[in-house]
Design a protein around this motif. Structure first.
Motif, PDB file in Angstrom:
ATOM      1  N   GLU A 194       0.789  -1.096   0.144  1.00 15.92           N
ATOM      2  CA  GLU A 194       0.011  -0.035   0.090  1.00 15.92           C
ATOM      3  C   GLU A 194       0.926   1.361  -0.046  1.00 15.92           C
ATOM      4  O   GLU A 194       0.241   2.222  -0.004  1.00 15.92           O
ATOM      5  N   THR A 195       2.224   1.214   0.015  1.00  9.99           N
ATOM      6  CA  THR A 195       2.951   2.279  -0.011  1.00  9.99           C
ATOM      7  C   THR A 195       2.791   2.959  -1.393  1.00  9.99           C
ATOM      8  O   THR A 195       2.613   2.450  -2.200  1.00  9.99           O
ATOM      9  N   PRO A 196       2.393   4.490  -1.081  1.00  5.94           N
ATOM     10  CA  PRO A 196       2.122   5.017  -2.407  1.00  5.94           C
ATOM     11  C   PRO A 196       3.571   5.027  -3.478  1.00  5.94           C
ATOM     12  O   PRO A 196       4.562   4.836  -2.999  1.00  5.94           O
ATOM     13  N   LEU A 197       3.224   4.963  -4.834  1.00  2.56           N
ATOM     14  CA  LEU A 197       4.344   4.712  -5.621  1.00  2.56           C
ATOM     15  C   LEU A 197       5.130   6.104  -5.676  1.00  2.56           C
ATOM     16  O   LEU A 197       6.390   5.952  -6.078  1.00  2.56           O
ATOM     17  N   ARG A 198       4.566   7.212  -5.429  1.00  2.00           N
ATOM     18  CA  ARG A 198       5.454   8.365  -5.385  1.00  2.00           C
ATOM     19  C   ARG A 198       6.465   8.315  -4.422  1.00  2.00           C
ATOM     20  O   ARG A 198       7.568   8.836  -4.360  1.00  2.00           O
ATOM     21  N   ALA A 199       5.989   7.752  -3.164  1.00  2.00           N
ATOM     22  CA  ALA A 199       6.896   7.544  -2.055  1.00  2.00           C
ATOM     23  C   ALA A 199       8.132   6.475  -2.587  1.00  2.00           C
ATOM     24  O   ALA A 199       9.253   6.650  -2.135  1.00  2.00           O
ATOM     25  N   ASP A 200       7.710   5.551  -3.025  1.00  2.00           N
ATOM     26  CA  ASP A 200       8.629   4.201  -3.515  1.00  2.00           C
ATOM     27  C   ASP A 200       9.457   5.014  -4.368  1.00  2.00           C
ATOM     28  O   ASP A 200      10.917   4.789  -4.291  1.00  2.00           O
ATOM     29  N   LEU A 201       9.231   6.006  -5.286  1.00  2.00           N
ATOM     30  CA  LEU A 201      10.031   6.475  -6.417  1.00  2.00           C
ATOM     31  C   LEU A 201      11.097   7.341  -5.382  1.00  2.00           C
ATOM     32  O   LEU A 201      12.102   7.509  -5.845  1.00  2.00           O
ATOM     33  N   ASN A 202      10.694   7.944  -4.082  1.00  2.00           N
ATOM     34  CA  ASN A 202      11.638   8.656  -3.549  1.00  2.00           C
ATOM     35  C   ASN A 202      12.212   7.835  -2.443  1.00  2.00           C
ATOM     36  O   ASN A 202      12.777   8.247  -1.325  1.00  2.00           O
ATOM     37  N   ASP A 203      12.525   6.382  -2.411  1.00  2.00           N
ATOM     38  CA  ASP A 203      13.060   5.503  -1.525  1.00  2.00           C
ATOM     39  C   ASP A 203      12.474   5.676  -0.224  1.00  2.00           C
ATOM     40  O   ASP A 203      13.169   5.676   0.743  1.00  2.00           O
ATOM     41  N   VAL A 204      11.048   5.777  -0.292  1.00  2.00           N
ATOM     42  CA  VAL A 204      10.542   5.848   1.103  1.00  2.00           C
ATOM     43  C   VAL A 204       9.351   4.633   1.315  1.00  2.00           C
ATOM     44  O   VAL A 204       8.777   4.498   0.279  1.00  2.00           O
ATOM     45  N   SER A 205       9.756   3.713   2.310  1.00  2.00           N
ATOM     46  CA  SER A 205       8.742   2.409   2.357  1.00  2.00           C
ATOM     47  C   SER A 205       7.708   2.769   3.432  1.00  2.00           C
ATOM     48  O   SER A 205       8.243   3.447   4.311  1.00  2.00           O
ATOM     49  N   SER A 206       6.967   1.885   3.757  1.00  2.00           N
ATOM     50  CA  SER A 206       6.229   1.998   4.738  1.00  2.00           C
ATOM     51  C   SER A 206       5.687   0.494   5.391  1.00  2.00           C
ATOM     52  O   SER A 206       5.718  -0.567   4.565  1.00  2.00           O
ATOM     53  N   ASP A 207       5.383   0.454   6.751  1.00  2.00           N
ATOM     54  CA  ASP A 207       4.904  -0.888   7.460  1.00  2.00           C
ATOM     55  C   ASP A 207       3.568  -0.547   7.841  1.00  2.00           C
ATOM     56  O   ASP A 207       3.028   0.793   8.132  1.00  2.00           O
ATOM     57  N   GLN A 208       2.662  -1.422   7.669  1.00  2.00           N
ATOM     58  CA  GLN A 208       1.253  -1.095   8.206  1.00  2.00           C
ATOM     59  C   GLN A 208       0.616  -2.390   8.907  1.00  2.00           C
ATOM     60  O   GLN A 208       0.814  -3.386   8.834  1.00  2.00           O
ATOM     61  N   VAL A 209      -0.405  -2.097   9.674  1.00  2.00           N
ATOM     62  CA  VAL A 209      -1.291  -2.775  10.356  1.00  2.00           C
ATOM     63  C   VAL A 209      -2.918  -2.480  10.330  1.00  2.00           C
ATOM     64  O   VAL A 209      -3.013  -1.265  10.147  1.00  2.00           O
ATOM     65  N   ALA A 210      -3.639  -3.099  10.204  1.00  2.93           N
ATOM     66  CA  ALA A 210      -5.098  -2.970   9.840  1.00  2.93           C
ATOM     67  C   ALA A 210      -5.939  -4.091  10.777  1.00  2.93           C
ATOM     68  O   ALA A 210      -5.587  -5.226  10.712  1.00  2.93           O
ATOM     69  N   PHE A 211      -7.100  -3.436  11.341  1.00  5.98           N
ATOM     70  CA  PHE A 211      -8.068  -4.052  11.885  1.00  5.98           C
ATOM     71  C   PHE A 211      -9.382  -4.061  11.249  1.00  5.98           C
ATOM     72  O   PHE A 211      -9.636  -2.905  11.342  1.00  5.98           O
ATOM     73  N   ARG A 212     -10.003  -5.108  11.034  1.00  7.15           N
ATOM     74  CA  ARG A 212     -11.297  -4.866  10.331  1.00  7.15           C
ATOM     75  C   ARG A 212     -12.375  -5.517  11.071  1.00  7.15           C
ATOM     76  O   ARG A 212     -12.293  -6.615  11.927  1.00  7.15           O
ATOM     77  N   ALA A 213     -13.799  -5.121  11.040  1.00  6.59           N
ATOM     78  CA  ALA A 213     -14.931  -5.838  11.422  1.00  6.59           C
ATOM     79  C   ALA A 213     -15.939  -5.580  10.480  1.00  6.59           C
ATOM     80  O   ALA A 213     -16.237  -4.456   9.838  1.00  6.59           O
ATOM     81  N   ARG A 214     -16.839  -6.549  10.273  1.00  5.70           N
ATOM     82  CA  ARG A 214     -17.723  -6.557   9.184  1.00  5.70           C
ATOM     83  C   ARG A 214     -19.278  -7.456   9.915  1.00  5.70           C
ATOM     84  O   ARG A 214     -18.803  -8.364  10.357  1.00  5.70           O
TER      85      ARG A 214
END
Length: 520
Positions: free
Chosen positions: A345-365
């Motif tokens: 989910e890291t934006p491609l523009r961030a990736d282009l500028n050598d920026v990565s990300s970690d992510q956690v998500a919680f869902r309820a349905r």
């Protein structure tokens, strides 16, 4: 005598489930000039119907009914032929006409009452096939309250529960029938389908094996065996999109292509898979591209789904890790959580500028049934440029119109996010929020046992607020064309046009969409 023996053998072939051979024999007999009797035409019609040749089956059944209009077996098979061919309105009208010809009598105690109840259940079944599940459920629950030991009504009610997405509730009904009648074929087949829906694969496999031993020529058993054979195959899923935009916030041109190939199930509960991912976008400062290859494992059992995946850039680079767990608490409620290192989910523009990300998500349905669903997702992302992003989305869907060939769902969603860093190389508002409502319309052109064709149109309008820039109207319009070729392959093609606001400026985007799914 020779022809008599051949026609007797034809009937035996149909009863044993050798439909293709029975069809070939019937066509050979008629080509030789034979004028088959009604029972032979009826047997051939059953074979044609089981073989997927519904038009020929209905023609033969019409001839049978012309000769014997009150034959209950002919009436029942003609009704099921209408359902199999997708002629749902005709099936409803035919079932209602049969019911109108019967007298209620003393239900359960005389022939007239039993015939009336059979016709009534057939009318309810026709409506359930036409997706009038709430009406069918209400009528069947009323019947089971009036006549708790009416096995046919309870079996149909269990099927309705299963179609509405309540396998646990369906299983309880099937179990109640089997307590009274352990060898009831319909209940045994339904119990097996409920176990498949619950992901209790060892129980389903054992039940199918026993059914094949006890009822080798039965159509429900053969359908179950086909369902199980598809479950045992590998699976291919492909998703693709390509488009352009009048702005460059997320790329003036972009595309995404990803695919999953799942192995056949291993050790009952596991599947392994390969995943490929390619994403591209054009920016003023250069092209952003992410290409990954991944391998993972999926674990499925009653109430639980889990998967883990290890990925790497196709041409070298940092590895990624994804883990996900979902728990179906009841027929209605599901919760889940996932975590990613080097997130997709890291934006491609961030990736282009050598920026990565970690992510956690919680869902309820919350899935009340096929007509109503609500859900929410909380996302926390950490970028290695120091930015911390929090996002919350809520969404819902309610069916408003539910005709046989047209469905209209009202949709709505809201999104809120905030970021700790304002001066990022990618789109990163300090806070923003959006609210949209829409009308999801689906026209069903054709629907058969294993095939289908539909058109879908989904307009949405709303408002987007960005801190420092105020509110702006937003909208999107999506069209989808879907085809189900058979019980193994389906294809979706679509297009979307939308308008959104970024940093106070309006951008219009156009996107083409493709989805493909099949069993190999």
């Amino acid at each position: 005598l020779y022809r008599r023996l051949r026609t007797d053998r034809l009937v035996a072939l149909v009863d044993a489930g050798h439909d293709a051979e029975a069809v070939a024999e019937y066509e050979l007999l008629t080509a030789e000039g034979m004028q088959p009797a009604g029972n032979i035409r009826f047997a051939a019609a059953r074979a044609y119907l089981a073989n997927g040749q519904t038009d020929t089956a209905l023609l033969l059944l019409t001839e049978c009914l012309a000769a014997e209009p009150d034959n209950l077996d002919y009436q029942a098979e003609y009704f099921y032929g209408l359902l199999e061919s997708g002629q749902l309105d005709q099936a409803i009208a035919y079932a209602d006409a049969l019911q109108a010809r019967q007298s209620p009598g003393q239900q359960g105690t005389d022939q007239a009452g039993n015939l009336y109840m059979s016709a009534r259940l057939r009318s309810i079944l026709a409506r359930s096939y036409a997706d009038q599940l709430d009406q069918a459920q209400a009528e069947l629950e009323a019947i089971t309250r009036e006549a708790p030991n009416n096995v046919d009504a309870r079996q149909e009610l269990a099927s309705i529960y299963l179609w509405r997405g309540w396998p646990d509730k369906a299983l309880a009904q099937y179990q109640q029938i089997l307590t009274m009648y352990p060898e009831h074929l319909g209940a045994r087949a339904g119990w097996t389908r409920a176990q498949l829906a619950r992901q209790d694969y060892p129980a389903a496999a054992g039940a199918i094996k026993n059914l094949q031993k006890d009822y080798p020529g039965s159509r429900p058993v053969r359908q179950l065996a086909r369902t199980w054979s598809l479950h045992e195959k590998s699976q291919l899923v492909v998703q693709a999109s390509t488009g352009d935009s009048t702005g460059d916030t997320f790329g003036s041109r972009q595309y995404t292509l990803q695919g999953w190939w799942y192995t056949p199930p291993k050790y009952d509960w596991f599947r392994f898979y390969a995943h490929t991912f390619d994403s591209f976008a054009q920016f003023p400062e250069g092209d952003g591209q992410r290409s990954r290859i991944a391998a993972g494992a999926e674990y499925r059992r009653p109430g639980w789904n889990a998967r883990t995946e290890v990925s790497a850039r196709r041409w070298g680079g940092d590895a990624g890790l994804h883990a996900e767990l979902n728990w179906r608490i009841t027929d209605l409620w599901t919760v889940g959580a996932s975590g990613e290192l080097n997130s997709y989910e890291t934006p491609l523009r961030a990736d282009l500028n050598d920026v990565s990300s970690d992510q956690v998500a919680f869902r309820a349905r919350y899935n009340a049934n096929e007509s109503l669903s609500l859900g929410s997702t909380l996302t926390l992302a950490s970028f290695d440029d120091g930015n911390r992003r929090r996002g919350l989305s809520v969404y819902g869907r309610q069916r408003v119109v539910n005709n046989t060939w047209f469905k209209l769902d009202g949709t709505g969603s809201a999104y809120f996010s905030s970021n700790s860093e304002e001066l990022a190389s990618y789109y990163n508002p300090s806070s923003d929020r959006s609210l949209t409502v829409g009308a999801d319309m689906r026209w069903i052109v054709f629907r058969g046992a294993d095939r289908g064709l539909y058109h879908r149109l989904h307009p949405q309008v709303g408002s987007y607020y960005q801190d420092g820039y105020g509110s702006n109207p937003i909208w999107s319009l999506e069209y989808e064309f879907g085809m189900r070729f058979n019980d193994s392959w389906s294809l979706n093609l679509g297009a979307r046009r939308g308008r959104h606001a970024y940093d106070g400026g309006m951008e219009t985007s156009n996107t083409l969409l493709l989805g493909l799914e099949g069993r190999l």
